[in-house]
Motif scaffolding. Structure first.
Motif, PDB file in Angstrom:
ATOM      1  N   MET A   1     -22.194  18.118 -20.270  1.00 39.64           N
ATOM      2  CA  MET A   1     -22.204  18.078 -21.731  1.00 39.64           C
ATOM      3  C   MET A   1     -20.758  18.227 -22.193  1.00 39.64           C
ATOM      4  SD  MET A   1     -24.206  17.747 -24.355  1.00 39.64           S
ATOM      5  CE  MET A   1     -25.826  18.156 -23.764  1.00 39.64           C
TER       6      MET A   1
ATOM      7  N   SER B   1     -24.306  12.556 -12.473  1.00 42.41           N
ATOM      8  CA  SER B   1     -23.663  11.775 -13.523  1.00 42.41           C
ATOM      9  C   SER B   1     -22.296  11.307 -13.043  1.00 42.41           C
ATOM     10  CB  SER B   1     -23.532  12.571 -14.822  1.00 42.41           C
ATOM     11  OG  SER B   1     -23.244  13.903 -14.612  1.00 42.41           O
TER      12      SER B   1
ATOM     13  N   THR C   1     -31.138  16.666 -23.976  1.00 39.43           N
ATOM     14  CA  THR C   1     -30.535  16.183 -22.731  1.00 39.43           C
ATOM     15  C   THR C   1     -31.576  15.472 -21.874  1.00 39.43           C
ATOM     16  OG1 THR C   1     -28.925  17.981 -22.773  1.00 39.43           O
ATOM     17  CG2 THR C   1     -29.234  16.852 -20.670  1.00 39.43           C
TER      18      THR C   1
ATOM     19  N   TYR D   1     -32.213  12.074 -23.307  1.00 38.74           N
ATOM     20  CA  TYR D   1     -31.071  11.195 -23.079  1.00 38.74           C
ATOM     21  C   TYR D   1     -31.023  10.723 -21.628  1.00 38.74           C
ATOM     22  CZ  TYR D   1     -26.261   9.541 -22.846  1.00 38.74           C
ATOM     23  OH  TYR D   1     -25.155   8.771 -22.653  1.00 38.74           O
ATOM     24  N   VAL D   2     -31.169  11.655 -20.696  1.00 36.87           N
ATOM     25  CA  VAL D   2     -31.124  11.302 -19.276  1.00 36.87           C
ATOM     26  C   VAL D   2     -32.286  10.381 -18.940  1.00 36.87           C
ATOM     27  CG1 VAL D   2     -31.419  12.237 -16.948  1.00 36.87           C
ATOM     28  CG2 VAL D   2     -29.814  13.305 -18.523  1.00 36.87           C
TER      29      VAL D   2
ATOM     30  N   MET E   1     -31.096  21.671 -27.008  1.00 34.70           N
ATOM     31  CA  MET E   1     -30.150  20.886 -26.224  1.00 34.70           C
ATOM     32  C   MET E   1     -30.748  20.482 -24.873  1.00 34.70           C
ATOM     33  SD  MET E   1     -27.821  20.286 -28.277  1.00 34.70           S
ATOM     34  CE  MET E   1     -26.864  19.318 -27.149  1.00 34.70           C
TER      35      MET E   1
ATOM     36  N   PHE F   1     -25.846  17.242 -15.340  1.00 31.37           N
ATOM     37  CA  PHE F   1     -25.419  16.504 -16.530  1.00 31.37           C
ATOM     38  C   PHE F   1     -24.261  17.246 -17.167  1.00 31.37           C
ATOM     39  CE2 PHE F   1     -25.521  15.462 -21.029  1.00 31.37           C
ATOM     40  CZ  PHE F   1     -25.570  14.089 -20.984  1.00 31.37           C
TER      41      PHE F   1
ATOM     42  N   THR G   1     -20.335  13.381 -25.006  1.00 30.33           N
ATOM     43  CA  THR G   1     -21.760  13.167 -24.744  1.00 30.33           C
ATOM     44  C   THR G   1     -22.670  13.906 -25.715  1.00 30.33           C
ATOM     45  OG1 THR G   1     -21.783  14.956 -23.117  1.00 30.33           O
ATOM     46  CG2 THR G   1     -21.439  12.710 -22.283  1.00 30.33           C
ATOM     47  N   ARG G   2     -22.227  15.030 -26.267  1.00 28.03           N
ATOM     48  CA  ARG G   2     -23.098  15.824 -27.153  1.00 28.03           C
ATOM     49  C   ARG G   2     -23.628  15.008 -28.339  1.00 28.03           C
ATOM     50  NH1 ARG G   2     -23.962  21.534 -27.920  1.00 28.03           N
ATOM     51  NH2 ARG G   2     -24.726  21.903 -30.034  1.00 28.03           N
TER      52      ARG G   2
ATOM     53  N   VAL H   1     -26.296  12.606 -27.105  1.00 25.22           N
ATOM     54  CA  VAL H   1     -27.520  13.311 -26.725  1.00 25.22           C
ATOM     55  C   VAL H   1     -28.328  13.675 -27.968  1.00 25.22           C
ATOM     56  CG1 VAL H   1     -28.352  15.488 -25.736  1.00 25.22           C
ATOM     57  CG2 VAL H   1     -26.624  14.153 -24.530  1.00 25.22           C
TER      58      VAL H   1
END
Length: 159
Positions: A37, A11, A95, A98-99, A91, A35, A41-42, A45
């Motif tokens: 967090m 990232s 994640t 999101y990724v 999470m 990644f 970003t949380r 995500v």
């Protein structure tokens, strides 16, 4: 990294998801492995996970993940597990979504940029006045260049 795993996610250090930041993947010093967090970003995500679940874009088959999702709440403006429960699986799932979404979108934009750039090169080549003389399918001498003062052999560059 020590085992040289090639499919590692990197990232950007500036926390900006842009095509430029994704294209810096070749410059590892500008990226962080994994990644990150953060408080920025949380929410992104979690929002991506909610979007996928609402749109039925994913099928959840893990009973443990579903169990954690049942106790995943908004507490003081932050999405988290209820007291004495975990949100690790939630999470990790969020994640990954999101990724997946971000990396694929940025990769596609990067490929589109590369295509556009290559296309502009071919347009420049078609307008270029330099001509390589060919006999059949082979060039006579690809290192013979037409210059304003005549022709110049540039094979000396290869030595």
């Amino acid at each position: 990294m020590e085992r040289e795993y090639k499919n590692l996610y990197y990232s950007p250090t500036n926390n900006l998801d842009t095509v430029e930041s994704y294209m810096h993947k070749f410059e590892r010093d500008k990226l962080v492995p994994g990644f990150t967090m953060s408080s920025r970003t949380r929410p992104l995500v979690v929002a991506k996970m909610i979007e996928y679940i609402r749109d039925k874009g994913v099928t959840i088959q893990s009973k443990r993940l579903l169990g954690e999702m049942r106790v995943f709440i908004w507490k003081n403006g932050k999405a988290q597990a209820q007291d004495r429960y975990n949100d690790d699986l939630v999470m990790a799932f969020a994640t990954a979504l999101y990724v997946r979404d971000t990396a694929l979108r940025l990769r596609q934009q990067g490929m589109d940029l590369a295509r556009a750039q290559l296309s502009s090169f071919s347009n420049l080549n078609s307008r270029n006045q330099a001509v390589i003389k060919t006999v059949g399918n082979k060039p006579e001498n690809p290192y013979l260049i037409k210059t304003p003062s005549g022709q110049e052999d540039i094979t000396w560059l290869l030595k």
